[in-house]
Design a protein around this motif. Structure first.
Motif: not given
Length: 142
Positions: A82-109
């Motif tokens: 709902p409006v008024g809560m804070t969302v936190t995004a946490s990302v981790e770069l888990i793979e780099v292949e040439g120019r491609r970057l792959r991130f694991a993502v977790e979001c919490r309110d």
């Protein structure tokens, strides 16, 4: 040889206060199906927030004249925020292949895990990318 640029293990976290402008009905006047939807954090803005968090993570590590563009997202959106809560995004770069970057993502309110998944970005040479887009646009009839 010393490796430069973003490397696996890089982590970054961002926070976002959900206000009226980030809710489902606010997504777009061009997409009227959203107008009478619940007044909660929109999946479209969740994706944009994840992308921005990944951009922030790698931007200081990119060569001059480079940026990243999103190329794939696989994210759940399993709980309403709902409006008024804070969302936190946490990302981790888990793979780099040439120019491609792959991130694991977790979001919490403030109460729940609201999203998990992966996001991919590609490193681009901004000048070459802009030239390609301009050439593509030139093929469009006025």
């Amino acid at each position: 040889m010393k490796q430069t640029g973003p490397q696996p293990g890089l982590k970054h976290t961002s926070r976002l206060l959900v206000d009226d402008s980030l809710t489902v009905p606010a997504v777009s006047d061009a997409l009227p199906g959203f107008a009478d939807m619940p007044h909660v954090f929109a999946s479209a803005y969740l994706l944009a927030f994840v992308e921005n968090t990944c951009i922030e993570a790698v931007a200081p590590l990119l060569p001059e004249g480079s940026k990243t563009v999103g190329t794939h997202a696989d994210l759940s959106h399993s709980a309403a925020t709902p409006v008024g809560m804070t969302v936190t995004a946490s990302v981790e770069l888990i793979e780099v292949e040439g120019r491609r970057l792959r991130f694991a993502v977790e979001c919490r309110d403030d109460q729940d895990l609201i999203s998990t998944g992966h996001h991919e970005r590609h490193v681009i040479d901004t000048s070459k990318f802009d030239q390609h887009v301009a050439a593509k646009a030139a093929t469009t009839a006025p």
